[in-house]
Design an enzyme around this catalytic site. Structure first.
Site, mmCIF file in Angstrom:
data_model
loop_
_atom_site.group_PDB
_atom_site.id
_atom_site.type_symbol
_atom_site.label_atom_id
_atom_site.label_comp_id
_atom_site.label_asym_id
_atom_site.label_seq_id
_atom_site.Cartn_x
_atom_site.Cartn_y
_atom_site.Cartn_z
ATOM 1 N N TYR A 1 11.677 -5.323 -6.615
ATOM 2 C CA TYR A 1 12.639 -7.003 -7.092
ATOM 3 C C TYR A 1 12.617 -7.566 -7.912
ATOM 4 O O TYR A 1 11.414 -7.470 -7.794
ATOM 5 C CB TYR A 1 13.080 -7.304 -5.272
ATOM 6 C CG TYR A 1 12.060 -7.927 -4.701
ATOM 7 C CD1 TYR A 1 10.804 -7.394 -4.126
ATOM 8 C CD2 TYR A 1 12.652 -8.996 -4.740
ATOM 9 C CE1 TYR A 1 10.653 -7.659 -3.230
ATOM 10 C CE2 TYR A 1 11.476 -9.880 -4.122
ATOM 11 C CZ TYR A 1 10.130 -9.916 -2.931
ATOM 12 O OH TYR A 1 9.426 -10.119 -2.488
ATOM 13 N N ARG B 1 7.510 -7.697 -15.350
ATOM 14 C CA ARG B 1 6.904 -7.269 -13.929
ATOM 15 C C ARG B 1 8.165 -6.397 -13.494
ATOM 16 O O ARG B 1 6.960 -5.186 -13.446
ATOM 17 C CB ARG B 1 6.676 -9.192 -13.893
ATOM 18 C CG ARG B 1 6.033 -7.876 -11.445
ATOM 19 C CD ARG B 1 5.565 -9.494 -11.439
ATOM 20 N NE ARG B 1 6.430 -10.486 -10.871
ATOM 21 C CZ ARG B 1 6.756 -11.375 -10.287
ATOM 22 N NH1 ARG B 1 5.041 -11.964 -9.797
ATOM 23 N NH2 ARG B 1 7.657 -11.821 -9.298
ATOM 24 N N ARG C 1 20.843 13.775 0.666
ATOM 25 C CA ARG C 1 20.874 14.042 1.984
ATOM 26 C C ARG C 1 19.065 12.922 2.387
ATOM 27 O O ARG C 1 18.121 13.103 0.991
ATOM 28 C CB ARG C 1 20.572 15.458 1.919
ATOM 29 C CG ARG C 1 19.840 16.457 1.791
ATOM 30 C CD ARG C 1 20.005 17.514 2.424
ATOM 31 N NE ARG C 1 18.687 18.330 2.186
ATOM 32 C CZ ARG C 1 19.249 18.928 1.055
ATOM 33 N NH1 ARG C 1 19.849 19.110 0.432
ATOM 34 N NH2 ARG C 1 17.686 19.624 0.134
ATOM 35 N N HIS D 1 12.174 13.064 1.602
ATOM 36 C CA HIS D 1 11.478 11.962 1.297
ATOM 37 C C HIS D 1 11.358 12.802 -0.274
ATOM 38 O O HIS D 1 11.343 11.836 -1.038
ATOM 39 C CB HIS D 1 9.924 12.280 1.235
ATOM 40 C CG HIS D 1 9.883 12.142 3.016
ATOM 41 N ND1 HIS D 1 10.107 11.995 3.895
ATOM 42 C CD2 HIS D 1 9.192 10.305 3.133
ATOM 43 C CE1 HIS D 1 10.539 11.177 5.207
ATOM 44 N NE2 HIS D 1 9.542 11.002 4.622
ATOM 45 N N LYS E 1 6.089 -5.331 -7.244
ATOM 46 C CA LYS E 1 7.270 -6.237 -6.236
ATOM 47 C C LYS E 1 8.009 -4.987 -5.895
ATOM 48 O O LYS E 1 9.114 -5.363 -5.503
ATOM 49 C CB LYS E 1 7.782 -7.121 -7.150
ATOM 50 C CG LYS E 1 8.020 -8.828 -6.670
ATOM 51 C CD LYS E 1 8.136 -9.285 -7.195
ATOM 52 C CE LYS E 1 9.138 -11.102 -6.544
ATOM 53 N NZ LYS E 1 8.409 -11.464 -5.315
ATOM 54 N N GLU F 1 -3.296 -13.946 -0.200
ATOM 55 C CA GLU F 1 -2.581 -14.820 -0.333
ATOM 56 C C GLU F 1 -1.607 -15.033 0.848
ATOM 57 O O GLU F 1 -2.230 -14.617 1.767
ATOM 58 C CB GLU F 1 -1.588 -13.674 -1.937
ATOM 59 C CG GLU F 1 -0.978 -12.232 -1.449
ATOM 60 C CD GLU F 1 0.094 -11.826 -2.421
ATOM 61 O OE1 GLU F 1 0.491 -12.601 -2.834
ATOM 62 O OE2 GLU F 1 -0.158 -10.151 -2.113
ATOM 63 N N LEU G 1 0.484 -9.873 -5.053
ATOM 64 C CA LEU G 1 1.131 -10.181 -6.789
ATOM 65 C C LEU G 1 0.883 -11.017 -7.590
ATOM 66 O O LEU G 1 0.380 -11.865 -7.818
ATOM 67 C CB LEU G 1 2.650 -10.473 -6.242
ATOM 68 C CG LEU G 1 3.445 -10.093 -6.676
ATOM 69 C CD1 LEU G 1 3.743 -9.202 -7.023
ATOM 70 C CD2 LEU G 1 5.149 -11.677 -6.669
#
Ligand code: PDD
Length: 284
Positions: free
Chosen positions: A32, A51, A99, A102, A150, A182, A206
């Site tokens: 995001y 980014r 479904r 992983h 992110k 951070e 980040l």
């Protein structure tokens, strides 16, 4: 008006729904961006889109749009929301699977979500006489080792933030192997011997867009800058500590674990950086 664009449909934010089989919902398989809007204009949008592209490439999700398409979509979202001061949220997930498993689905197309919500806080311009410096706790940084992505997997960030609130603080400064990384949703700067110091870019933090801007500003203002590791013990030596993020710009820290930073108020370096930041914003 808070609005959402979800897979091609514009709607009120509370009406937007995703499938339970969406990989973003099921696995946090998504990245995001958060982009501030000042006076109806997005701030550092190209940097955020770049980014986003990097995060997508790193987790091997095909970027569903070109930079130009992102700029156009986000421009339309801001126009439709009619919010002069807002936060744009962009999320791309790997898409909806057949479904729960992983293994990545072969033919899923990425889910695209863009929301715009009004943010009155962005309309406020603080000065050293009215800003309330943050109260921080120190917490062990137990997140995974790809803080540079992110990712929407923000479980740890929520734990840090809520633990800080439970202790009467605003947020946490995170420490990994004795070094400052951070904060739960911002980058950290300290001032030691008049030098502005921030941890170097690595996989553990980040690579904040606001962090980059603050470093550029500091150099323009002839504030000495160092990107180097900061030991936890150095926090006690700092005359100033501050954090930066898209939502909070640059914000001073007044107290850490009950001990005042400098005199506890916003410092001179913060004041210069904040003043410079407001000038850049006003030129938008
Ligand atoms: N947070 N570090 C972390 C862990 C962050 O989540 C953020 C941003 C930053 C600062 O990055 P930038 O300057 O590009 O906003 C640093 C956003 C605002 C959020 O999750 O809401």
């Amino acid at each position: 008006m808070a609005i959402a664009y979800l897979d091609g449909v514009w709607q009120a934010i509370h009406d937007a729904k995703v499938s339970v089989l969406d990989r973003g919902f099921m696995f946090g398989d998504a990245v995001y961006e958060v982009i501030p809007v000042y006076r109806n204009k997005p701030f550092m949008l190209v940097e955020h889109i770049q980014r986003l592209a990097t995060s997508l490439a790193e987790i091997k999700i095909h970027n569903p749009m070109s930079t130009e398409q992102w700029l156009e979509l986000i421009g339309e979202a801001i126009f439709r929301a009619e919010e002069a001061y807002a936060l744009v949220y962009v999320q791309v997930t790997r898409g909806v699977a057949q479904r729960r498993e992983h293994v990545w689905p072969e033919n899923a197309s990425p889910t695209i979500l863009v929301t715009v919500s009004g943010s009155p806080a962005l309309a406020e311009t603080h000065t050293s006489s009215d800003i309330k410096p943050y109260v921080m706790i120190i917490a062990e940084d137990f997140r995974w080792q790809r803080g540079d992505l992110k990712s929407t997997c923000l479980l740890a960030a929520g734990l840090f933030k809520n633990e800080a609130l439970a202790q009467g603080a605003d947020d946490a400064i995170l420490i990994r192997d004795g070094l400052v990384t951070e904060s739960s949703s911002s980058n950290v700067f300290v001032v030691i011997d008049n030098v502005l110091v921030t941890p170097p870019k690595s996989r553990m933090i980040l690579h904040g867009i606001t962090r980059d801007l603050i470093l550029t500003l500091a150099r323009e203002l002839n504030i000495p800058v160092e990107e180097r590791d900061i030991k936890q013990s150095e926090l006690a030596e700092a005359s100033e500590i501050m954090v930066s993020s898209a939502g909070r710009e640059v914000w001073p820290v007044g107290v850490i674990n009950g001990i005042s930073v400098g005199n506890g108020g916003p410092g001179v370096v913060w004041d210069k950086l904040n003043t410079g930041f407001q000038v850049i914003k006003d030129k938008l």
